[in-house]
Design a protein around this motif. Structure first.
Motif, mmCIF file in Angstrom:
data_model
loop_
_atom_site.group_PDB
_atom_site.id
_atom_site.type_symbol
_atom_site.label_atom_id
_atom_site.label_comp_id
_atom_site.label_asym_id
_atom_site.label_seq_id
_atom_site.Cartn_x
_atom_site.Cartn_y
_atom_site.Cartn_z
ATOM 1 N N CYS A 1 43.424 43.962 29.795
ATOM 2 C CA CYS A 1 44.882 43.882 29.790
ATOM 3 C C CYS A 1 45.319 42.476 30.161
ATOM 4 O O CYS A 1 44.882 41.930 31.179
ATOM 5 N N GLN A 2 46.207 41.908 29.358
ATOM 6 C CA GLN A 2 46.694 40.560 29.612
ATOM 7 C C GLN A 2 47.900 40.536 30.539
ATOM 8 O O GLN A 2 48.443 39.470 30.848
ATOM 9 N N GLU A 3 48.299 41.718 31.004
ATOM 10 C CA GLU A 3 49.396 41.818 31.975
ATOM 11 C C GLU A 3 48.876 42.006 33.396
ATOM 12 O O GLU A 3 49.321 41.319 34.317
ATOM 13 N N CYS A 4 47.909 42.933 33.588
ATOM 14 C CA CYS A 4 47.462 43.237 34.955
ATOM 15 C C CYS A 4 45.995 42.894 35.199
ATOM 16 O O CYS A 4 45.543 42.939 36.334
ATOM 17 N N GLY A 5 45.244 42.577 34.153
ATOM 18 C CA GLY A 5 43.867 42.152 34.334
ATOM 19 C C GLY A 5 42.819 43.238 34.298
ATOM 20 O O GLY A 5 41.625 42.943 34.404
ATOM 21 N N ALA A 6 43.208 44.508 34.159
ATOM 22 C CA ALA A 6 42.217 45.586 34.094
ATOM 23 C C ALA A 6 41.275 45.356 32.915
ATOM 24 O O ALA A 6 41.702 44.992 31.819
ATOM 25 N N LEU A 7 39.986 45.581 33.152
ATOM 26 C CA LEU A 7 38.943 45.418 32.129
ATOM 27 C C LEU A 7 38.294 46.775 31.920
ATOM 28 O O LEU A 7 37.870 47.412 32.891
ATOM 29 N N PHE A 8 38.205 47.224 30.655
ATOM 30 C CA PHE A 8 37.720 48.586 30.449
ATOM 31 C C PHE A 8 37.127 48.773 29.055
ATOM 32 O O PHE A 8 37.381 47.995 28.126
ATOM 33 N N LEU A 9 36.310 49.823 28.944
ATOM 34 C CA LEU A 9 35.711 50.241 27.685
ATOM 35 C C LEU A 9 36.788 50.847 26.794
ATOM 36 O O LEU A 9 37.644 51.602 27.273
ATOM 37 N N GLU B 1 33.804 44.683 41.058
ATOM 38 C CA GLU B 1 32.647 44.306 40.249
ATOM 39 C C GLU B 1 32.409 42.801 40.275
ATOM 40 O O GLU B 1 33.345 42.002 40.349
ATOM 41 N N ALA B 2 31.124 42.421 40.191
ATOM 42 C CA ALA B 2 30.747 41.011 40.276
ATOM 43 C C ALA B 2 31.456 40.164 39.231
ATOM 44 O O ALA B 2 31.902 39.045 39.518
ATOM 45 N N LEU B 3 31.580 40.678 38.002
ATOM 46 C CA LEU B 3 32.237 39.912 36.945
ATOM 47 C C LEU B 3 33.684 39.589 37.310
ATOM 48 O O LEU B 3 34.173 38.479 37.050
ATOM 49 N N VAL B 4 34.358 40.531 37.928
ATOM 50 C CA VAL B 4 35.755 40.326 38.339
ATOM 51 C C VAL B 4 35.827 39.361 39.515
ATOM 52 O O VAL B 4 36.672 38.458 39.550
ATOM 53 N N ARG B 5 34.913 39.523 40.476
ATOM 54 C CA ARG B 5 34.912 38.639 41.649
ATOM 55 C C ARG B 5 34.599 37.198 41.267
ATOM 56 O O ARG B 5 35.164 36.258 41.839
ATOM 57 N N GLU B 6 33.674 37.029 40.338
ATOM 58 C CA GLU B 6 33.230 35.679 39.978
ATOM 59 C C GLU B 6 34.239 34.916 39.133
ATOM 60 O O GLU B 6 34.133 33.693 38.994
#
Length: 287
Positions: free
Chosen positions: A63-71, A220-225
């Motif tokens: 999501c380009q509004e809130c940043g959620a990453l999902f399948l 998640e590591a990807l989000v933290r990094e």
């Protein structure tokens, strides 16, 4: 309306999504869709396809509004039931180890109480009675329920049907609205489900004016990094049982849409035996 191929953000509802191709890990593809990796060879006689291993394709969405990453796949209730059938029993473990040999090093840790739970309890305790009444939503056996040993009651609502730890009591949806709880928790669940906002909404009847709701997900590591990045979709090339990656903004947006007020946020480094990571905990109440 439930979208089985997501067209909107699972947290804030935006349709402004970035998309990038990925693969669904073979163990999940087998359990959900009955797919196994297949070798395309010359004997197939396919003129326009290259030879090689074919896996189940999917997309990573952010999501380009809130940043959620999902399948992009949003599994049905039946598909989720198939994925988690006999979760972590002998057959499940053997089937998963066939695809992921390293999983054999993980299995033993699921039968031990996670050490970081004590730190979560210390963070929550000043806001609660000395012996709180607790509902653990999705709490499995109760081995990792907060205040497991210092509660006035511990109710667990979980679809697994596994044997509970001593002192815990299983409850169904009809019972939940009849009981006062000081604390409702849902830990390490929302990353697994297709419709996390819908699941949180189902918890709301358990909340009274003074009840606190603690929601915990892996940070998640990807989000933290890549903090605050909206370019994570191309970096997420595979999906396993965690089908949602949350950040603080996405959690806030989801919970505020449900009429919940954010009380506090916890970011806690954890060592769970086979890996080190971080959990993101959000404490809310009815607005």
């Amino acid at each position: 309306m439930r979208e089985l191929i997501a067209q909107h953000c699972i947290c804030c509802g935006s349709d402004h999504l970035a998309k990038s191709a990925a693969v669904l890990m073979p163990f999940v593809a087998l359990r959900v869709f009955g797919h196994e990796p297949v070798q395309i060879t010359a004997e197939w006689g396919l003129r326009d396809l290259r030879e090689g291993t074919a896996y189940t394709l999917c997309n990573s969405l952010q999501c380009q509004e809130c940043g959620a990453l999902f399948l992009d796949y949003r599994f049905t209730d039946g598909q989720l039931a198939a994925l988690y059938h006999n979760y972590r029993d002998v057959h499940y473990n053997a089937q998963r180890i066939r695809f992921e040999p390293g999983y054999v090093n993980v299995v033993e840790h699921y039968h031990q109480r996670a050490a970081y739970i004590a730190e979560v309890e210390a963070w929550l305790a000043p806001r609660l009675p000395q012996a709180p009444a607790v509902l653990d939503w999705g709490g499995d056996t109760g081995i990792n329920s907060v205040f497991r040993d210092s509660n006035s009651l511990l109710h667990i609502h979980d679809i697994s049907g596994v044997e509970l730890v001593a002192g815990a009591e299983r409850v169904d949806l009809s019972q939940i609205g009849q009981q006062h709880y000081d604390l409702v928790t849902c830990s390490q669940v929302l990353e697994h489900v297709s419709f996390p906002a819908e699941l949180v909404e189902r918890m709301l009847p358990a909340l009274g004016p003074q009840t606190l709701l603690y929601l915990e997900v892996p940070h998640e590591a990807l989000v933290r990094e890549h903090p605050d990045s909206l370019a994570l979709a191309p970096l997420k090339r595979h999906w396993h049982e965690h089908v949602n990656f949350f950040c603080e903004v996405s959690m806030r947006r989801m919970l505020e849409r449900l009429g919940l007020e954010i009380v506090d946020v916890l970011r806690l480094p954890v060592d769970v035996g086979w890996t080190r990571g971080e959990v993101l905990g959000v404490l809310v109440r009815l607005a």
